[in-house]
Design a protein around this motif. Structure first.
Motif, PDB file in Angstrom:
ATOM      1  N   ALA A  81       0.833  -1.196   0.000  1.00 26.81           N
ATOM      2  CA  ALA A  81       0.000   0.000   0.000  1.00 26.81           C
ATOM      3  C   ALA A  81       0.866   1.243   0.000  1.00 26.81           C
ATOM      4  O   ALA A  81       2.053   1.201   0.358  1.00 26.81           O
ATOM      5  CB  ALA A  81      -0.923   0.006   1.222  1.00 26.81           C
ATOM      6  N   ALA A  82       0.270   2.363  -0.405  1.00 22.89           N
ATOM      7  CA  ALA A  82       0.894   3.680  -0.266  1.00 22.89           C
ATOM      8  C   ALA A  82       0.377   4.284   1.035  1.00 22.89           C
ATOM      9  O   ALA A  82      -0.766   4.742   1.099  1.00 22.89           O
ATOM     10  CB  ALA A  82       0.555   4.566  -1.461  1.00 22.89           C
ATOM     11  N   TRP A  83       1.191   4.268   2.063  1.00 25.10           N
ATOM     12  CA  TRP A  83       0.780   4.657   3.411  1.00 25.10           C
ATOM     13  C   TRP A  83       0.982   6.153   3.646  1.00 25.10           C
ATOM     14  O   TRP A  83       1.980   6.732   3.209  1.00 25.10           O
ATOM     15  CB  TRP A  83       1.590   3.905   4.453  1.00 25.10           C
ATOM     16  CG  TRP A  83       1.322   2.434   4.568  1.00 25.10           C
ATOM     17  CD1 TRP A  83       1.921   1.432   3.858  1.00 25.10           C
ATOM     18  CD2 TRP A  83       0.400   1.808   5.457  1.00 25.10           C
ATOM     19  NE1 TRP A  83       1.424   0.214   4.260  1.00 25.10           N
ATOM     20  CE2 TRP A  83       0.488   0.412   5.234  1.00 25.10           C
ATOM     21  CE3 TRP A  83      -0.491   2.284   6.420  1.00 25.10           C
ATOM     22  CZ2 TRP A  83      -0.276  -0.503   5.935  1.00 25.10           C
ATOM     23  CZ3 TRP A  83      -1.255   1.379   7.125  1.00 25.10           C
ATOM     24  CH2 TRP A  83      -1.157   0.006   6.891  1.00 25.10           C
ATOM     25  N   LEU A  84       0.046   6.745   4.377  1.00 27.95           N
ATOM     26  CA  LEU A  84       0.228   8.079   4.939  1.00 27.95           C
ATOM     27  C   LEU A  84       0.494   7.876   6.426  1.00 27.95           C
ATOM     28  O   LEU A  84      -0.419   7.610   7.205  1.00 27.95           O
ATOM     29  CB  LEU A  84      -1.021   8.939   4.713  1.00 27.95           C
ATOM     30  CG  LEU A  84      -0.936  10.383   5.204  1.00 27.95           C
ATOM     31  CD1 LEU A  84       0.136  11.163   4.442  1.00 27.95           C
ATOM     32  CD2 LEU A  84      -2.286  11.091   5.079  1.00 27.95           C
ATOM     33  N   ASP A  85       1.758   7.982   6.816  1.00 25.81           N
ATOM     34  CA  ASP A  85       2.141   7.621   8.183  1.00 25.81           C
ATOM     35  C   ASP A  85       1.766   8.679   9.210  1.00 25.81           C
ATOM     36  O   ASP A  85       1.589   8.373  10.393  1.00 25.81           O
ATOM     37  CB  ASP A  85       3.653   7.359   8.252  1.00 25.81           C
ATOM     38  CG  ASP A  85       4.025   6.033   7.602  1.00 25.81           C
ATOM     39  OD1 ASP A  85       3.214   5.099   7.664  1.00 25.81           O
ATOM     40  OD2 ASP A  85       5.125   5.948   7.026  1.00 25.81           O
ATOM     41  N   GLY A 111       0.966   7.377 -14.149  1.00 34.72           N
ATOM     42  CA  GLY A 111       2.071   6.492 -13.835  1.00 34.72           C
ATOM     43  C   GLY A 111       1.597   5.086 -13.575  1.00 34.72           C
ATOM     44  O   GLY A 111       0.391   4.793 -13.628  1.00 34.72           O
ATOM     45  N   GLU A 112       2.538   4.220 -13.293  1.00 32.18           N
ATOM     46  CA  GLU A 112       2.244   2.830 -12.985  1.00 32.18           C
ATOM     47  C   GLU A 112       2.872   2.462 -11.648  1.00 32.18           C
ATOM     48  O   GLU A 112       4.001   2.876 -11.355  1.00 32.18           O
ATOM     49  CB  GLU A 112       2.771   1.903 -14.088  1.00 32.18           C
ATOM     50  CG  GLU A 112       2.116   2.131 -15.443  1.00 32.18           C
ATOM     51  CD  GLU A 112       2.570   1.118 -16.475  1.00 32.18           C
ATOM     52  OE1 GLU A 112       3.213   0.120 -16.089  1.00 32.18           O
ATOM     53  OE2 GLU A 112       2.286   1.329 -17.667  1.00 32.18           O
ATOM     54  N   GLY A 113       2.138   1.689 -10.858  1.00 30.29           N
ATOM     55  CA  GLY A 113       2.636   1.255  -9.568  1.00 30.29           C
ATOM     56  C   GLY A 113       2.319   2.248  -8.465  1.00 30.29           C
ATOM     57  O   GLY A 113       2.141   3.450  -8.700  1.00 30.29           O
ATOM     58  N   LEU A 114       2.257   1.753  -7.235  1.00 26.70           N
ATOM     59  CA  LEU A 114       1.890   2.590  -6.095  1.00 26.70           C
ATOM     60  C   LEU A 114       2.884   3.721  -5.853  1.00 26.70           C
ATOM     61  O   LEU A 114       2.526   4.749  -5.270  1.00 26.70           O
ATOM     62  CB  LEU A 114       1.761   1.728  -4.841  1.00 26.70           C
ATOM     63  CG  LEU A 114       0.575   0.754  -4.837  1.00 26.70           C
ATOM     64  CD1 LEU A 114       0.697  -0.244  -3.688  1.00 26.70           C
ATOM     65  CD2 LEU A 114      -0.742   1.520  -4.744  1.00 26.70           C
ATOM     66  N   PHE A 158      -5.642   3.018  -2.018  1.00 26.11           N
ATOM     67  CA  PHE A 158      -4.271   3.096  -2.522  1.00 26.11           C
ATOM     68  C   PHE A 158      -3.470   1.873  -2.106  1.00 26.11           C
ATOM     69  O   PHE A 158      -2.479   1.954  -1.365  1.00 26.11           O
ATOM     70  CB  PHE A 158      -3.587   4.367  -2.018  1.00 26.11           C
ATOM     71  CG  PHE A 158      -4.106   5.645  -2.606  1.00 26.11           C
ATOM     72  CD1 PHE A 158      -5.004   5.658  -3.672  1.00 26.11           C
ATOM     73  CD2 PHE A 158      -3.692   6.872  -2.091  1.00 26.11           C
ATOM     74  CE1 PHE A 158      -5.489   6.846  -4.203  1.00 26.11           C
ATOM     75  CE2 PHE A 158      -4.154   8.066  -2.616  1.00 26.11           C
ATOM     76  CZ  PHE A 158      -5.058   8.055  -3.674  1.00 26.11           C
ATOM     77  N   GLN A 159      -3.870   0.705  -2.573  1.00 23.77           N
ATOM     78  CA  GLN A 159      -3.185  -0.535  -2.236  1.00 23.77           C
ATOM     79  C   GLN A 159      -3.496  -1.600  -3.279  1.00 23.77           C
ATOM     80  O   GLN A 159      -4.378  -1.422  -4.134  1.00 23.77           O
ATOM     81  CB  GLN A 159      -3.577  -1.015  -0.842  1.00 23.77           C
ATOM     82  CG  GLN A 159      -5.055  -1.209  -0.609  1.00 23.77           C
ATOM     83  CD  GLN A 159      -5.341  -1.586   0.843  1.00 23.77           C
ATOM     84  OE1 GLN A 159      -4.595  -2.330   1.477  1.00 23.77           O
ATOM     85  NE2 GLN A 159      -6.417  -1.049   1.392  1.00 23.77           N
ATOM     86  N   ARG A 192       4.893   0.374   1.183  1.00 20.72           N
ATOM     87  CA  ARG A 192       5.450  -0.767   1.920  1.00 20.72           C
ATOM     88  C   ARG A 192       4.361  -1.811   2.089  1.00 20.72           C
ATOM     89  O   ARG A 192       3.221  -1.619   1.656  1.00 20.72           O
ATOM     90  CB  ARG A 192       6.011  -0.335   3.278  1.00 20.72           C
ATOM     91  CG  ARG A 192       5.000   0.230   4.252  1.00 20.72           C
ATOM     92  CD  ARG A 192       5.625   0.430   5.634  1.00 20.72           C
ATOM     93  NE  ARG A 192       4.657   0.884   6.605  1.00 20.72           N
ATOM     94  CZ  ARG A 192       4.351   2.147   6.835  1.00 20.72           C
ATOM     95  NH1 ARG A 192       4.945   3.116   6.138  1.00 20.72           N
ATOM     96  NH2 ARG A 192       3.441   2.468   7.744  1.00 20.72           N
ATOM     97  N   ASP A 193       4.709  -2.906   2.718  1.00 20.79           N
ATOM     98  CA  ASP A 193       3.765  -3.996   2.915  1.00 20.79           C
ATOM     99  C   ASP A 193       2.545  -3.536   3.707  1.00 20.79           C
ATOM    100  O   ASP A 193       2.619  -2.616   4.537  1.00 20.79           O
ATOM    101  CB  ASP A 193       4.436  -5.148   3.666  1.00 20.79           C
ATOM    102  CG  ASP A 193       5.496  -5.855   2.832  1.00 20.79           C
ATOM    103  OD1 ASP A 193       5.505  -5.639   1.613  1.00 20.79           O
ATOM    104  OD2 ASP A 193       6.305  -6.603   3.407  1.00 20.79           O
ATOM    105  N   ALA A 194       1.438  -4.200   3.447  1.00 24.43           N
ATOM    106  CA  ALA A 194       0.184  -3.922   4.154  1.00 24.43           C
ATOM    107  C   ALA A 194      -0.507  -5.235   4.445  1.00 24.43           C
ATOM    108  O   ALA A 194      -0.305  -6.236   3.737  1.00 24.43           O
ATOM    109  CB  ALA A 194      -0.714  -3.026   3.300  1.00 24.43           C
TER     110      ALA A 194
END
Length: 379
Positions: free
Chosen positions: A6-10, A346-349, A107-108, A19-21
């Motif tokens: 996933a694309a994380w908002l920390d 674009g392509e990918g997270l 977003f994952q 990173r992994d989700a």
């Protein structure tokens, strides 16, 4: 099935980090969707820029994203309308209060969505085209049909006999506006809209009978003249600054309701960083003053003006009517066009943050989409 990412908002204001989700697990009435395309929305940029403002219930880290299209890879109990392998477009509502801002956000690679907020896609429709729809059509439906908004009749979408009543959509070239034009026409209403001159033909193709340039100082008068005494069922105000001209139209035509899809100021006009700043203080001061003045002017004019919350349809009869009863068939028949046009960013997270940044800089009559490669055994 592979692991999830996933694309994380920390934390508030931070950049998205891939990173992994956890792999989401569908509960009763939910689908697990392998995401093939996702779109970014102003809401994503606003949450990233505003910190705890508006979405104060979020507990970080979270995952943003509302618009997804992909393939069903698992179903929960009591799901009756979808099967593994189905191609779908869906509205991910993990950011809403009481929902799971990790498992149910878009977003994952894999996301769980409610069956009632998903629709089957025609085989001929690419995922990236469909991904532009979910939040936009849901917000449009909420503004048009919810009882506390314009409260239009949606009893026979795409089959209603033509009405003489007019719906005015200020900002028809926007994502919400373009879908509102199509939904209002499907419900039988006449539509008059505004857009830049270059988008007028596009607005007519979506179903508007007339389009006027919102930058023209005489646009309000032109719309009133085009209404020509017909009853105005309601006005949808889309885009920053649209509420004031819509109120003038309501006063001149006798319309009783305005549904607003945008605040009176742009939330992009602030730095994306923690802490007070002069720009942020000025923005929220303008927001408070303009909102208060708008409410005062509308009430003294006998006009009800209210802000749209798109996810309201998830718990009302509007959601099943639009997502379950209308959208899949309308897409298959070509009666509802995916709008706005998809612009692949674009392509990918890893491309999602760049797409959000690009959105902040301004996009017209397009929606930014990121494509994800398939990861499971289902093609």
């Amino acid at each position: 099935m592979k692991d999830n990412t996933a694309a994380w908002l920390d934390s508030p204001y931070a950049d998205l980090v891939v990173r992994d989700a956890p792999m989401p697990v569908p509960t009763s009435g939910q689908l697990l969707v392998e995401v093939r395309a996702l779109a970014v929305n102003p809401l994503d940029a606003i949450i990233q820029s505003n910190g705890a403002v508006m979405y104060g219930w979020l507990r970080y880290p979270v995952i943003l994203g509302e618009d997804v299209a992909g393939v069903v890879v698992a179903v929960g109990d009591e799901v009756t309308g979808f099967s593994v392998g189905d191609r779908v477009v869906a509205y991910a509502i993990g950011l809403e209060k009481g929902r799971d801002a990790v498992a149910e956000s878009g977003f994952q690679g894999y996301v769980v969505v409610d069956e009632g907020l998903a629709a089957a896609l025609p085989d001929s429709m690419p995922f990236e085209e469909a991904a532009v729809l979910p939040l936009a059509i849901s917000a449009a439906a909420a503004g048009l049909f919810e009882s506390d908004q314009l409260d239009l009749d949606y009893s026979i979408l795409a089959g209603q006999a033509p009405r003489d009543e007019v719906v005015v959509v200020w900002g028809g070239a926007s994502a919400v506006g373009g879908n509102a034009i199509q939904l209002a026409r499907a419900a039988g209403y006449r539509v008059i809209t505004t857009a830049s001159v270059g988008n007028h033909d596009r607005m007519r193709r979506l179903g508007a009978e007339a389009a006027f340039d919102y930058r023209d100082p005489s646009a309000v008068g032109q719309i009133v003249e085009a209404v020509n005494g017909s009853p105005v069922a309601g006005i949808l105000a889309v885009a920053v600054g649209s509420a004031e001209p819509c109120l003038r139209i309501a006063r001149a035509t006798g319309a009783a309701r305005i549904a607003m899809a945008s605040p009176p100021v742009s939330f992009y006009d602030q730095p994306r960083r923690r802490g007070l700043s002069l720009a942020r203080m000025r923005l929220f001061l303008r927001l408070g003053v303009r909102t208060a003045l708008l409410q005062l002017r509308s009430r003294t004019s006998g006009v009800r003006a209210s802000f749209i919350w798109g996810s309201a349809i998830a718990t009302s009869p509007v959601g099943p009517a639009v997502w379950g009863g209308y959208l899949a068939e309308a897409l298959a028949a070509g009666r509802h066009l995916p709008y706005p046009e998809a612009c692949v960013a674009g392509e990918g997270l890893s491309a999602v943050q760049g797409a959000v940044d690009m959105l902040r800089r301004g996009v017209s009559a397009q929606k930014l989409v990121v494509i994800l490669a398939p990861t499971s055994a289902i093609s």
